[in-house]
Design a protein around this motif. Structure first.
Motif, PDB file in Angstrom:
ATOM      1  N   LEU A  97       1.058  -1.015  -7.814  1.00  0.00           N
ATOM      2  CA  LEU A  97       1.022  -0.698  -9.237  1.00  0.00           C
ATOM      3  C   LEU A  97      -0.136   0.222  -9.595  1.00  0.00           C
ATOM      4  CD1 LEU A  97       1.815  -4.197 -10.778  1.00  0.00           C
ATOM      5  CD2 LEU A  97       3.395  -2.379 -10.093  1.00  0.00           C
ATOM      6  N   GLN A  98      -1.249   0.070  -8.889  1.00  0.00           N
ATOM      7  CA  GLN A  98      -2.430   0.873  -9.175  1.00  0.00           C
ATOM      8  C   GLN A  98      -3.142   1.179  -7.870  1.00  0.00           C
ATOM      9  OE1 GLN A  98      -4.897  -0.851 -12.357  1.00  0.00           O
ATOM     10  NE2 GLN A  98      -3.135  -2.117 -12.884  1.00  0.00           N
ATOM     11  N   CYS A  99      -3.750   2.357  -7.809  1.00  0.00           N
ATOM     12  CA  CYS A  99      -4.523   2.763  -6.646  1.00  0.00           C
ATOM     13  C   CYS A  99      -5.770   3.475  -7.143  1.00  0.00           C
ATOM     14  CB  CYS A  99      -3.693   3.695  -5.759  1.00  0.00           C
ATOM     15  SG  CYS A  99      -4.606   4.386  -4.350  1.00  0.00           S
ATOM     16  N   TYR A 100      -6.928   2.998  -6.699  1.00  0.00           N
ATOM     17  CA  TYR A 100      -8.204   3.579  -7.110  1.00  0.00           C
ATOM     18  C   TYR A 100      -9.004   3.995  -5.885  1.00  0.00           C
ATOM     19  CZ  TYR A 100      -7.189   1.115 -11.478  1.00  0.00           C
ATOM     20  OH  TYR A 100      -6.596   0.652 -12.612  1.00  0.00           O
ATOM     21  N   ARG A 101      -9.569   5.199  -5.911  1.00  0.00           N
ATOM     22  CA  ARG A 101     -10.615   5.556  -4.961  1.00  0.00           C
ATOM     23  C   ARG A 101     -11.890   4.949  -5.527  1.00  0.00           C
ATOM     24  NH1 ARG A 101     -10.346  11.777  -2.704  1.00  0.00           N
ATOM     25  NH2 ARG A 101      -8.139  11.742  -2.150  1.00  0.00           N
ATOM     26  N   VAL A 102     -12.639   4.249  -4.672  1.00  0.00           N
ATOM     27  CA  VAL A 102     -13.837   3.569  -5.151  1.00  0.00           C
ATOM     28  C   VAL A 102     -15.037   3.891  -4.269  1.00  0.00           C
ATOM     29  CG1 VAL A 102     -12.562   1.672  -6.234  1.00  0.00           C
ATOM     30  CG2 VAL A 102     -13.286   1.460  -3.863  1.00  0.00           C
ATOM     31  N   SER A 103     -16.213   3.636  -4.822  1.00  0.00           N
ATOM     32  CA  SER A 103     -17.450   3.826  -4.094  1.00  0.00           C
ATOM     33  C   SER A 103     -18.508   2.964  -4.756  1.00  0.00           C
ATOM     34  CB  SER A 103     -17.859   5.292  -4.159  1.00  0.00           C
ATOM     35  OG  SER A 103     -19.053   5.504  -3.475  1.00  0.00           O
ATOM     36  N   PRO A 104     -19.395   2.340  -4.061  1.00  0.00           N
ATOM     37  CA  PRO A 104     -19.465   2.212  -2.605  1.00  0.00           C
ATOM     38  C   PRO A 104     -18.520   1.123  -2.123  1.00  0.00           C
ATOM     39  CG  PRO A 104     -21.262   0.981  -3.580  1.00  0.00           C
ATOM     40  CD  PRO A 104     -20.496   1.636  -4.729  1.00  0.00           C
ATOM     41  N   GLY A 105     -18.530   0.892  -0.834  1.00  0.00           N
ATOM     42  CA  GLY A 105     -17.687  -0.155  -0.255  1.00  0.00           C
ATOM     43  C   GLY A 105     -16.439   0.421   0.357  1.00  0.00           C
ATOM     44  N   PRO A 106     -15.287  -0.173   0.047  1.00  0.00           N
ATOM     45  CA  PRO A 106     -14.039   0.334   0.625  1.00  0.00           C
ATOM     46  C   PRO A 106     -13.723   1.709   0.035  1.00  0.00           C
ATOM     47  CG  PRO A 106     -13.558  -1.298  -1.051  1.00  0.00           C
ATOM     48  CD  PRO A 106     -15.049  -1.300  -0.870  1.00  0.00           C
ATOM     49  N   ASP A 107     -12.756   2.371   0.623  1.00  0.00           N
ATOM     50  CA  ASP A 107     -12.344   3.679   0.115  1.00  0.00           C
ATOM     51  C   ASP A 107     -11.368   3.558  -1.045  1.00  0.00           C
ATOM     52  OD1 ASP A 107     -13.806   5.225   2.057  1.00  0.00           O
ATOM     53  OD2 ASP A 107     -12.342   4.514   3.529  1.00  0.00           O
ATOM     54  N   PHE A 108     -10.505   2.523  -0.996  1.00  0.00           N
ATOM     55  CA  PHE A 108      -9.480   2.332  -2.013  1.00  0.00           C
ATOM     56  C   PHE A 108      -9.387   0.870  -2.404  1.00  0.00           C
ATOM     57  CE2 PHE A 108      -8.096   6.101   0.272  1.00  0.00           C
ATOM     58  CZ  PHE A 108      -7.734   6.960  -0.756  1.00  0.00           C
ATOM     59  N   LEU A 110      -6.264  -1.372  -4.225  1.00  0.00           N
ATOM     60  CA  LEU A 110      -4.882  -1.340  -4.693  1.00  0.00           C
ATOM     61  C   LEU A 110      -4.567  -2.626  -5.456  1.00  0.00           C
ATOM     62  CD1 LEU A 110      -3.082  -0.265  -1.375  1.00  0.00           C
ATOM     63  CD2 LEU A 110      -4.126   1.206  -3.105  1.00  0.00           C
ATOM     64  N   ILE A 111      -3.755  -2.504  -6.477  1.00  0.00           N
ATOM     65  CA  ILE A 111      -3.182  -3.667  -7.154  1.00  0.00           C
ATOM     66  C   ILE A 111      -1.706  -3.671  -6.769  1.00  0.00           C
ATOM     67  CG2 ILE A 111      -2.754  -4.848  -9.337  1.00  0.00           C
ATOM     68  CD1 ILE A 111      -5.776  -4.373  -8.670  1.00  0.00           C
ATOM     69  N   VAL A 112      -1.291  -4.762  -6.126  1.00  0.00           N
ATOM     70  CA  VAL A 112       0.054  -4.860  -5.565  1.00  0.00           C
ATOM     71  C   VAL A 112       0.770  -6.047  -6.189  1.00  0.00           C
ATOM     72  CG1 VAL A 112       1.323  -5.281  -3.418  1.00  0.00           C
ATOM     73  CG2 VAL A 112      -0.719  -3.836  -3.391  1.00  0.00           C
ATOM     74  N   GLN A 113       2.045  -5.861  -6.532  1.00  0.00           N
ATOM     75  CA  GLN A 113       2.862  -6.945  -7.089  1.00  0.00           C
ATOM     76  C   GLN A 113       4.130  -7.063  -6.256  1.00  0.00           C
ATOM     77  OE1 GLN A 113       1.642  -8.325 -10.231  1.00  0.00           O
ATOM     78  NE2 GLN A 113       2.907 -10.024  -9.566  1.00  0.00           N
ATOM     79  N   VAL A 114       4.310  -8.216  -5.597  1.00  0.00           N
ATOM     80  CA  VAL A 114       5.474  -8.445  -4.734  1.00  0.00           C
ATOM     81  C   VAL A 114       6.067  -9.832  -5.010  1.00  0.00           C
ATOM     82  CG1 VAL A 114       4.775  -6.879  -2.871  1.00  0.00           C
ATOM     83  CG2 VAL A 114       3.970  -9.242  -2.865  1.00  0.00           C
ATOM     84  N   ALA A 115       7.217 -10.073  -4.428  1.00  0.00           N
ATOM     85  CA  ALA A 115       7.914 -11.340  -4.650  1.00  0.00           C
ATOM     86  C   ALA A 115       7.162 -12.526  -4.052  1.00  0.00           C
ATOM     87  CB  ALA A 115       9.329 -11.281  -4.086  1.00  0.00           C
ATOM     88  N   ASP A 116       6.696 -12.373  -2.813  1.00  0.00           N
ATOM     89  CA  ASP A 116       6.117 -13.505  -2.100  1.00  0.00           C
ATOM     90  C   ASP A 116       5.325 -12.996  -0.902  1.00  0.00           C
ATOM     91  OD1 ASP A 116       8.151 -12.695  -0.347  1.00  0.00           O
ATOM     92  OD2 ASP A 116       9.477 -14.352  -0.935  1.00  0.00           O
ATOM     93  N   MET A 117       4.799 -13.928  -0.110  1.00  0.00           N
ATOM     94  CA  MET A 117       3.976 -13.553   1.041  1.00  0.00           C
ATOM     95  C   MET A 117       4.759 -12.766   2.091  1.00  0.00           C
ATOM     96  SD  MET A 117       0.881 -13.401   1.949  1.00  0.00           S
ATOM     97  CE  MET A 117      -0.030 -14.588   0.992  1.00  0.00           C
ATOM     98  N   PRO A 118       6.007 -13.116   2.421  1.00  0.00           N
ATOM     99  CA  PRO A 118       6.751 -12.276   3.364  1.00  0.00           C
ATOM    100  C   PRO A 118       6.899 -10.826   2.861  1.00  0.00           C
ATOM    101  CG  PRO A 118       7.812 -14.411   3.213  1.00  0.00           C
ATOM    102  CD  PRO A 118       6.742 -14.371   2.153  1.00  0.00           C
ATOM    103  N   ALA A 119       7.092 -10.652   1.572  1.00  0.00           N
ATOM    104  CA  ALA A 119       7.194  -9.291   1.023  1.00  0.00           C
ATOM    105  C   ALA A 119       5.856  -8.568   1.145  1.00  0.00           C
ATOM    106  CB  ALA A 119       7.644  -9.335  -0.432  1.00  0.00           C
TER     107      ALA A 119
END
Length: 154
Positions: A97-108, A110-119
């Motif tokens: 749903l969302q993707c951010y380039r960030v600093s410091p720390g990780p490069d990106f 993400l905000i992810v929305q899925v049905a369940d853990m297998p998805a």
């Protein structure tokens, strides 16, 4: 704050962020201007890019997207073209749903929305496990959403 906004623009933006489905006549009445003035102002705000788009906010649980993940991604190579390549890959995934380039720390982040853990595992395999430039993935899974807001104070 954009100094080109006047009080009418602010009232329009605040009212639309509360309910973008209202008619122009209803919006005009809410913000205390004439319908033609309101329509002209909304058109100007849209053409200038202040209003990017108008959408419906859907309840994830009611459409089967019950799992929210906040995912930190660190790439092996942070060259501009490799960062762009990663962004293009995640842009093609509907669950991201969302993707951010960030600093410091990780490069990106993400905000992810899925049905369940297998998805989520299937998505993680497609986006992260099979990609040679992904060095580290750290996922946080939401157990409860205490606040969700799309409104920006203007």
């Amino acid at each position: 704050m954009n100094e080109n906004f006047d009080e009418i623009d602010r009232r329009i933006l605040n009212a639309l962020q509360q309910d973008a489905a209202q008619t122009n006549a209803e919006l005009a009445q809410t913000v205390h201007v004439s319908p033609p003035t309101c329509l002209r102002r909304v058109k100007q705000l849209t053409e200038s890019g202040v209003i990017e788009r108008q959408v419906a906010i859907v309840s994830p649980e009611k459409v089967g997207a019950r799992l929210t993940a906040i995912v930190e991604i660190t790439l092996d190579v942070q060259a501009s073209d490799r960062m762009d390549e990663f962004e293009a890959r995640v842009a093609g995934e509907e669950a991201v749903l969302q993707c951010y380039r960030v600093s410091p720390g990780p490069d990106f982040v993400l905000i992810v929305q899925v049905a369940d853990m297998p998805a989520y595992h299937a998505l993680a395999h497609r986006l992260f496990a099979t990609q040679t430039n992904v060095r580290n993935v750290k996922a946080y899974f939401s157990t409860f959403r205490s606040k969700f807001e799309t409104r920006i104070s203007v």
